[in-house]
Design a protein around this motif. Structure first.
Motif, PDB file in Angstrom:
ATOM      1  N   PHE A  46       0.831  -1.212   0.000  1.00  0.00           N
ATOM      2  CA  PHE A  46       0.000   0.000   0.000  1.00  0.00           C
ATOM      3  C   PHE A  46       0.864   1.259   0.000  1.00  0.00           C
ATOM      4  O   PHE A  46       0.667   2.169  -0.815  1.00  0.00           O
ATOM      5  CB  PHE A  46      -0.922   0.002   1.222  1.00  0.00           C
ATOM      6  N   PHE A  47       1.834   1.316   0.929  1.00  0.00           N
ATOM      7  CA  PHE A  47       2.689   2.498   1.011  1.00  0.00           C
ATOM      8  C   PHE A  47       3.581   2.632  -0.224  1.00  0.00           C
ATOM      9  O   PHE A  47       3.856   3.752  -0.683  1.00  0.00           O
ATOM     10  CB  PHE A  47       3.545   2.449   2.278  1.00  0.00           C
ATOM     11  N   ASP A  48       4.033   1.501  -0.763  1.00  0.00           N
ATOM     12  CA  ASP A  48       4.896   1.544  -1.944  1.00  0.00           C
ATOM     13  C   ASP A  48       4.137   2.060  -3.158  1.00  0.00           C
ATOM     14  O   ASP A  48       4.660   2.874  -3.931  1.00  0.00           O
ATOM     15  CB  ASP A  48       5.459   0.154  -2.228  1.00  0.00           C
ATOM     16  N   ILE A  49       2.895   1.602  -3.328  1.00  0.00           N
ATOM     17  CA  ILE A  49       2.082   2.084  -4.451  1.00  0.00           C
ATOM     18  C   ILE A  49       1.763   3.566  -4.271  1.00  0.00           C
ATOM     19  O   ILE A  49       1.794   4.346  -5.238  1.00  0.00           O
ATOM     20  CB  ILE A  49       0.791   1.256  -4.577  1.00  0.00           C
ATOM     21  N   ALA A  50       1.478   3.972  -3.025  1.00  0.00           N
ATOM     22  CA  ALA A  50       1.214   5.387  -2.759  1.00  0.00           C
ATOM     23  C   ALA A  50       2.432   6.238  -3.111  1.00  0.00           C
ATOM     24  O   ALA A  50       2.305   7.323  -3.696  1.00  0.00           O
ATOM     25  CB  ALA A  50       0.839   5.582  -1.292  1.00  0.00           C
ATOM     26  N   LEU A  51       3.631   5.728  -2.779  1.00  0.00           N
ATOM     27  CA  LEU A  51       4.862   6.445  -3.114  1.00  0.00           C
ATOM     28  C   LEU A  51       5.055   6.513  -4.627  1.00  0.00           C
ATOM     29  O   LEU A  51       5.433   7.561  -5.167  1.00  0.00           O
ATOM     30  CB  LEU A  51       6.063   5.762  -2.461  1.00  0.00           C
ATOM     31  N   SER A  52       4.784   5.408  -5.310  1.00  0.00           N
ATOM     32  CA  SER A  52       4.927   5.378  -6.772  1.00  0.00           C
ATOM     33  C   SER A  52       3.990   6.394  -7.429  1.00  0.00           C
ATOM     34  O   SER A  52       4.384   7.103  -8.360  1.00  0.00           O
ATOM     35  CB  SER A  52       4.629   3.971  -7.312  1.00  0.00           C
ATOM     36  N   LEU A  53       2.765   6.456  -6.946  1.00  0.00           N
ATOM     37  CA  LEU A  53       1.808   7.421  -7.489  1.00  0.00           C
ATOM     38  C   LEU A  53       2.284   8.847  -7.246  1.00  0.00           C
ATOM     39  O   LEU A  53       2.191   9.711  -8.131  1.00  0.00           O
ATOM     40  CB  LEU A  53       0.431   7.216  -6.840  1.00  0.00           C
ATOM     41  N   SER A  54       2.801   9.090  -6.037  1.00  0.00           N
ATOM     42  CA  SER A  54       3.304  10.430  -5.713  1.00  0.00           C
ATOM     43  C   SER A  54       4.492  10.797  -6.587  1.00  0.00           C
ATOM     44  O   SER A  54       4.592  11.926  -7.072  1.00  0.00           O
ATOM     45  CB  SER A  54       3.698  10.493  -4.234  1.00  0.00           C
ATOM     46  N   PHE A  56       5.140   9.522  -9.521  1.00  0.00           N
ATOM     47  CA  PHE A  56       4.640   9.615 -10.894  1.00  0.00           C
ATOM     48  C   PHE A  56       4.077  11.004 -11.186  1.00  0.00           C
ATOM     49  O   PHE A  56       4.233  11.545 -12.277  1.00  0.00           O
ATOM     50  CB  PHE A  56       3.558   8.554 -11.108  1.00  0.00           C
ATOM     51  N   PHE A  57       3.431  11.568 -10.155  1.00  0.00           N
ATOM     52  CA  PHE A  57       2.823  12.888 -10.341  1.00  0.00           C
ATOM     53  C   PHE A  57       3.679  14.012  -9.793  1.00  0.00           C
ATOM     54  O   PHE A  57       3.224  15.146  -9.670  1.00  0.00           O
ATOM     55  CB  PHE A  57       1.423  12.917  -9.727  1.00  0.00           C
ATOM     56  N   GLY A  58       4.933  13.693  -9.423  1.00  0.00           N
ATOM     57  CA  GLY A  58       5.926  14.738  -9.200  1.00  0.00           C
ATOM     58  C   GLY A  58       6.134  15.278  -7.811  1.00  0.00           C
ATOM     59  O   GLY A  58       6.492  16.438  -7.660  1.00  0.00           O
ATOM     60  N   ILE A  59       5.972  14.450  -6.744  1.00  0.00           N
ATOM     61  CA  ILE A  59       6.226  14.963  -5.399  1.00  0.00           C
ATOM     62  C   ILE A  59       7.696  15.317  -5.205  1.00  0.00           C
ATOM     63  O   ILE A  59       8.050  16.185  -4.415  1.00  0.00           O
ATOM     64  CB  ILE A  59       5.778  13.950  -4.330  1.00  0.00           C
ATOM     65  N   GLY A  60       8.555  14.654  -5.961  1.00  0.00           N
ATOM     66  CA  GLY A  60       9.975  14.961  -5.867  1.00  0.00           C
ATOM     67  C   GLY A  60      10.285  16.396  -6.233  1.00  0.00           C
ATOM     68  O   GLY A  60      11.243  16.991  -5.739  1.00  0.00           O
ATOM     69  N   MET A 125      13.204  11.067  -4.811  1.00  0.00           N
ATOM     70  CA  MET A 125      13.717  11.824  -5.962  1.00  0.00           C
ATOM     71  C   MET A 125      14.086  10.901  -7.123  1.00  0.00           C
ATOM     72  O   MET A 125      13.826  11.216  -8.288  1.00  0.00           O
ATOM     73  CB  MET A 125      14.905  12.682  -5.525  1.00  0.00           C
ATOM     74  N   ASP A 126      14.685   9.738  -6.805  1.00  0.00           N
ATOM     75  CA  ASP A 126      15.016   8.778  -7.857  1.00  0.00           C
ATOM     76  C   ASP A 126      13.746   8.254  -8.525  1.00  0.00           C
ATOM     77  O   ASP A 126      13.682   8.109  -9.749  1.00  0.00           O
ATOM     78  CB  ASP A 126      15.814   7.602  -7.284  1.00  0.00           C
ATOM     79  N   GLY A 127      12.740   7.971  -7.687  1.00  0.00           N
ATOM     80  CA  GLY A 127      11.475   7.498  -8.226  1.00  0.00           C
ATOM     81  C   GLY A 127      10.811   8.543  -9.092  1.00  0.00           C
ATOM     82  O   GLY A 127      10.215   8.227 -10.132  1.00  0.00           O
ATOM     83  N   THR A 128      10.936   9.793  -8.684  1.00  0.00           N
ATOM     84  CA  THR A 128      10.359  10.880  -9.476  1.00  0.00           C
ATOM     85  C   THR A 128      11.042  10.974 -10.835  1.00  0.00           C
ATOM     86  O   THR A 128      10.378  11.155 -11.866  1.00  0.00           O
ATOM     87  CB  THR A 128      10.498  12.226  -8.724  1.00  0.00           C
ATOM     88  N   MET A 129      12.362  10.842 -10.828  1.00  0.00           N
ATOM     89  CA  MET A 129      13.097  10.917 -12.096  1.00  0.00           C
ATOM     90  C   MET A 129      12.677   9.807 -13.051  1.00  0.00           C
ATOM     91  O   MET A 129      12.532  10.022 -14.256  1.00  0.00           O
ATOM     92  CB  MET A 129      14.606  10.840 -11.822  1.00  0.00           C
ATOM     93  N   ALA A 133       9.277  11.227 -15.309  1.00  0.00           N
ATOM     94  CA  ALA A 133       9.846  11.424 -16.642  1.00  0.00           C
ATOM     95  C   ALA A 133       8.988  10.719 -17.687  1.00  0.00           C
ATOM     96  O   ALA A 133       8.745  11.246 -18.773  1.00  0.00           O
ATOM     97  CB  ALA A 133      11.272  10.901 -16.688  1.00  0.00           C
ATOM     98  N   PHE A 134       8.516   9.519 -17.354  1.00  0.00           N
ATOM     99  CA  PHE A 134       7.638   8.799 -18.280  1.00  0.00           C
ATOM    100  C   PHE A 134       6.326   9.544 -18.434  1.00  0.00           C
ATOM    101  O   PHE A 134       5.795   9.673 -19.548  1.00  0.00           O
ATOM    102  CB  PHE A 134       7.361   7.384 -17.767  1.00  0.00           C
ATOM    103  N   ASN A 135       5.808  10.060 -17.342  1.00  0.00           N
ATOM    104  CA  ASN A 135       4.511  10.731 -17.370  1.00  0.00           C
ATOM    105  C   ASN A 135       4.496  11.940 -18.295  1.00  0.00           C
ATOM    106  O   ASN A 135       3.505  12.215 -18.959  1.00  0.00           O
ATOM    107  CB  ASN A 135       4.128  11.157 -15.944  1.00  0.00           C
ATOM    108  N   VAL A 136       5.619  12.657 -18.335  1.00  0.00           N
ATOM    109  CA  VAL A 136       5.649  13.880 -19.136  1.00  0.00           C
ATOM    110  C   VAL A 136       6.148  13.638 -20.558  1.00  0.00           C
ATOM    111  O   VAL A 136       5.990  14.492 -21.419  1.00  0.00           O
ATOM    112  CB  VAL A 136       6.533  14.958 -18.462  1.00  0.00           C
ATOM    113  N   SER A 137       6.741  12.481 -20.803  1.00  0.00           N
ATOM    114  CA  SER A 137       7.333  12.244 -22.121  1.00  0.00           C
ATOM    115  C   SER A 137       6.527  11.284 -22.992  1.00  0.00           C
ATOM    116  O   SER A 137       6.927  10.981 -24.109  1.00  0.00           O
ATOM    117  CB  SER A 137       8.760  11.705 -21.968  1.00  0.00           C
TER     118      SER A 137
END
Length: 204
Positions: A46-54, A56-60, A125-129, A133-137
C-alpha cells in the motif's frame, strides 16, 4: 498492453534491489506467522504504491523546490532508520511457535512500513526521475496502464518474497535468524548513517 508491460518491468527493476522495504518484509516473514507476514506485505505494498503514485505525479519536485522539506526528511528519516537498525541488532530471535503467536503490534507494523517507504528522500527523488519522466514524455493515454503496471510489480514482488521466505523459514534455526537480524540491522544502520551524513553536508 505495451505501456502496462513497461510499467511492470520498470516497477520490478525499481523495487527488487535489496533495500529497507525488502529487509523489513524478509524479517517479518521470518518472525511471524504466514498470515501476519502477508498482512505486513500488504501494508508495505500500500505504502509503496502510494509512493509510486506520488513520484509519478511529481512529489519529488516539491523536495527540489523546498530545501527545508528535503533536509527535514533527511534528519528525521536518518534517526528513525537507525532506531530500527538498533532494534534489529538487539532482538533475540526465537524460532518457536510461541514467538509467532505474539506478533509485533499492528500500529508498529504500519508506522515502520511507512518509515521504510517514505522516510527516504533519495528514493523519492530517484522514483520521481524514473516515473515522472515517463509521465511527461509519453501520451496521456499511456499513463494509467503504465502506473498500473508499476503497482502490479509492487504487489507481485512483495507477495512473492513473503511467500518464499514464509514457506522456508523453518529451515532457519535460531543462530541463523540471529545472523540475519545482525546483517539486516547493520545494513539499516549504515543506511541511516548515510542519510545523516547527507543531512549534515546539506546544512554545512
Amino acid at each position: 498492453m505495451n505501456f502496462l508491460l513497461q510499467g511492470l518491468t520498470m516497477g520490478l527493476a525499481y523495487v527488487a534491489p535489496i533495500g529497507l522495504q525488502n529487509l523489513f518484509v524478509i524479517n517479518s516473514s521470518l518472525e511471524h506467522t504466514k498470515r501476519r507476514a502477508f498482512l505486513t506485505a500488504l501494508i508495505v505494498i500500500f505504502f509503496d504504491i502510494a509512493l509510486s503514485l506520488s513520484c509519478f505525479f511529481g512529489i519529488g519536485a516539491l523536495m527540489h523546490k523546498f530545501q527545508w522539506l528535503q533536509v527535514g526528511m533527511l534528519f528525521f528519516g536518518s534517526l528513525i532508520v537507525m532506531y530500527i537498525g538498533v532494534g534489529l541488532l538487539r532482538a533475540k530471535p526465537d524460532n518457536t511457535e510461541t514467538k509467532s503467536e505474539v506478533p509485533t503490534s499492528l500500529w508498529k507494523t504500519i508506522t515502520t512500513a511507512f518509515v521504510v517507504t517514505w522516510c527516504n528522500p533519495q528514493a523519492i527523488m530517484d522514483g520521481t526521475m524514473m516515473l515522472a519522466a515517463f509521465n511527461v514524455s509519453n501520451p496521456a493515454s499511456g499513463a494509467t496502464p503504465f502506473i498500473s503496471g508499476v503497482a502490479m510489480a509492487s504487489a507481485i514482488w512483495f507477495s512473492t518474497l513473503t511467500l518464499i521466505i514464509s514457506s522456508f523459514k523453518n529451515l532457519f534455526n535460531e543462530k541463523i535468524l540471529r545472523w540475519i537480524n545482525v546483517v539486516c540491522g547493520i545494513v539499516i544502520m549504515l543506511y541511516g548513517l548515510k542519510l545523516l551524513i547527507t543531512f549534515l553536508t546539506k546544512i554545512m
